[in-house]
Write a protein that holds these residues in place. Structure first.
Motif, mmCIF file in Angstrom:
data_model
loop_
_atom_site.group_PDB
_atom_site.id
_atom_site.type_symbol
_atom_site.label_atom_id
_atom_site.label_comp_id
_atom_site.label_asym_id
_atom_site.label_seq_id
_atom_site.Cartn_x
_atom_site.Cartn_y
_atom_site.Cartn_z
ATOM 1 N N GLY A 68 0.804 -1.224 0.000
ATOM 2 C CA GLY A 68 0.000 0.000 0.000
ATOM 3 C C GLY A 68 0.834 1.271 0.000
ATOM 4 O O GLY A 68 0.296 2.366 -0.084
ATOM 5 N N LEU A 69 2.170 1.103 0.059
ATOM 6 C CA LEU A 69 3.028 2.287 0.217
ATOM 7 C C LEU A 69 3.029 3.185 -1.018
ATOM 8 O O LEU A 69 2.886 4.408 -0.899
ATOM 9 N N VAL A 70 3.174 2.590 -2.198
ATOM 10 C CA VAL A 70 3.263 3.427 -3.402
ATOM 11 C C VAL A 70 1.963 4.206 -3.616
ATOM 12 O O VAL A 70 1.979 5.366 -4.027
ATOM 13 N N GLY A 71 0.836 3.592 -3.288
ATOM 14 C CA GLY A 71 -0.453 4.282 -3.420
ATOM 15 C C GLY A 71 -0.568 5.435 -2.438
ATOM 16 O O GLY A 71 -1.066 6.506 -2.778
ATOM 17 N N LEU A 72 -0.077 5.227 -1.233
ATOM 18 C CA LEU A 72 -0.128 6.290 -0.227
ATOM 19 C C LEU A 72 0.762 7.464 -0.640
ATOM 20 O O LEU A 72 0.363 8.629 -0.562
ATOM 21 N N VAL A 73 1.969 7.142 -1.140
ATOM 22 C CA VAL A 73 2.881 8.194 -1.606
ATOM 23 C C VAL A 73 2.223 8.983 -2.746
ATOM 24 O O VAL A 73 2.272 10.209 -2.791
ATOM 25 N N SER A 74 1.576 8.275 -3.673
ATOM 26 C CA SER A 74 0.899 8.940 -4.799
ATOM 27 C C SER A 74 -0.244 9.818 -4.313
ATOM 28 O O SER A 74 -0.480 10.907 -4.852
#
Lengths: 302, 302
Positions: A68-74
């Motif tokens: 879920g990290l890349v989505g949160l960063v985006s």
């Protein structure tokens, strides 16, 4: 100190359970620990202010702890975040995130700072006047760290009535809080202990997931206030725990007992178990003060 | 032909809305189109059999269209999938997925076959005796394809009563269905059209998201049965549509009208709009047969 469990189930997200992610609120910080798929939705559901998260700690690169990290960063980018975001995690995490941002042609408009970890010894990751965060090297199938969040001892508590009784000038109160002896207005040396009391003991939180049962962890988390220790299995599946480098509820309780922690939070339950109360039952034989993590739960430690 | 909308909102997943993903059920296939974060949970909620998905089509590498892919691939692995999985998407998608599997030390135990796309011309991606799948080059901020799913014309429909009336032997029925003329038992040449009827017209589905308003799309999707065309904005935000390379509801309806499609599905709504009925209202001025996509909706085309 407050821990909000965003997700505490192993393996894959399902209709009503989420993979690992937690928010630790401590000394004015909002730390995000692990970030399984769907974490940003869980943050919304639990009404946690995205923008206050400045540090994200990733234990290891298994999907249920960081997809879920890349989505949160985006999403931070779409929300026009401007503040720095620090991400602490195993080497490789920077390449994973930046590759995806690059291919989407959407670099962040805020400073995104990676702290890639490779050490197998405990390392200090972050420190300010109120607390410190260090790694807890764990033994799992891939390079993994737990994290130890430790409050620093605060100022001594001033006993105002006593200070007045001993005729101590107001300007010296700060020195008293720092533990110093002072001289009263009538010239007497006043030992600090007569006019102050011990501050509340500093609290600490150890997050240990994922890990095989490992007694080497005990000295690193000795007397921690709250320990979150994974318990993927019950003893009925003990033969699966060691080869997959996970722990049983009984093993988690053993670590809690040996380390003399105040409270043990169990989590990272295998989705094969329908009734998580069984984890409490099993662990209770060894250690009493148990909290069963569940998604959406808020655990406040006074 | 059945389309299940797993998610149809733009940008970020929220508590009750999901980013783009759909399942198209057509001629015994279950095609997954796009795979935003949380798609695997939406598949579960909509009771879709994971294992039947053999082909995944990714339009472009913006997060709201593919951040759920690596989690789905990992879950296939945990479910002990053995069948091939084909992933069609822009160049770079293989590196993103394989890098994450490699760093997790968890390669798949099933054949994972990437078909990376770079062409700006329509390309045939998949074909069998019943249907074909081709790309629809779209104009967006990054390299993007829509997808056109086209059933092939089936066998002609045999009119049993007529075939018996003309004394045609049972062994020739297969030839009749294939459109051939045959000779009756009493030696007469029977033209095919006397004993067969046209098969039901083959259906087709065009998925077009994300894209700016682009009339060059029209000849590629001429007379398509169902068109899904993004409508991120209403005309009130028209000034945002072109620079972000998105479309308004009115523009989507214009494409549907010019292409002479039967039905238009609108979706990819910006989360700034609370009432999606406004999209129907705006598009209805131009094109009548409109379906508003919504998460969890099943659209059956007879």
């Amino acid at each position: 100190m407050k821990i909000t469990i965003l997700g505490c189930y192993a393996a894959t997200p399902r209709s009503f359970t989420n993979p690992t992610s937690q928010v630790l609120e401590i000394k004015n910080h909002l730390f995000l620990i692990d970030c399984g798929e769907g974490t940003q939705v869980q943050l919304r559901r639990n009404k946690i202010k995205f923008s206050k998260i400045k540090h994200i700690f990733i234990s290891h690169l298994h999907g249920d702890h960081f997809y879920g990290l890349v989505g949160l960063v985006s999403t931070f980018r779409l929300l026009n975040r401007e503040n720095e975001l620090h991400i602490y995690g195993p080497k490789g995490i920077k390449e994973i995130i930046t590759l995806q941002l690059k291919l989407a042609n959407s670099w962040t408009n805020f400073p995104l700072i990676f702290h890639e970890l490779t050490s197998k010894q405990p390392e200090l990751l972050f420190e300010d006047s109120k607390l410190s965060v260090s790694t807890l090297p764990l033994k799992h199938r891939v390079y993994t760290n737990g994290f130890l969040f430790k409050e620093k001892a605060g100022d001594r508590k001033l006993l105002i009535d006593k200070a007045e009784e001993y005729n101590i000038d107001f300007s010296l109160f700060k020195s008293l809080k720092k533990g110093k002896d002072v001289v009263s207005e009538d010239g007497k040396l006043i030992p600090n202990r007569l006019v102050t009391a011990d501050p509340p003991p500093p609290k600490s939180y150890a997050f240990c997931s994922d890990t095989v049962f490992d007694l080497e962890l005990v000295p690193m988390i000795k007397n921690t206030t709250v320990l979150y220790h994974e318990s993927t299995f019950l003893e009925d599946q003990r033969e699966l725990a060691f080869p997959t480098k996970h722990s049983t509820a009984k093993e988690a309780a053993t670590i809690a007992k040996e380390a003399g922690v105040e409270k043990l939070i169990l989590g990272h339950y295998s989705t094969r178990y329908e009734n998580i109360e069984l984890f409490r039952t099993e662990a209770s034989d060894i250690f009493q003060n148990i909290i069963l993590a569940d998604d959406g739960e808020e655990i406040t430690v006074e």
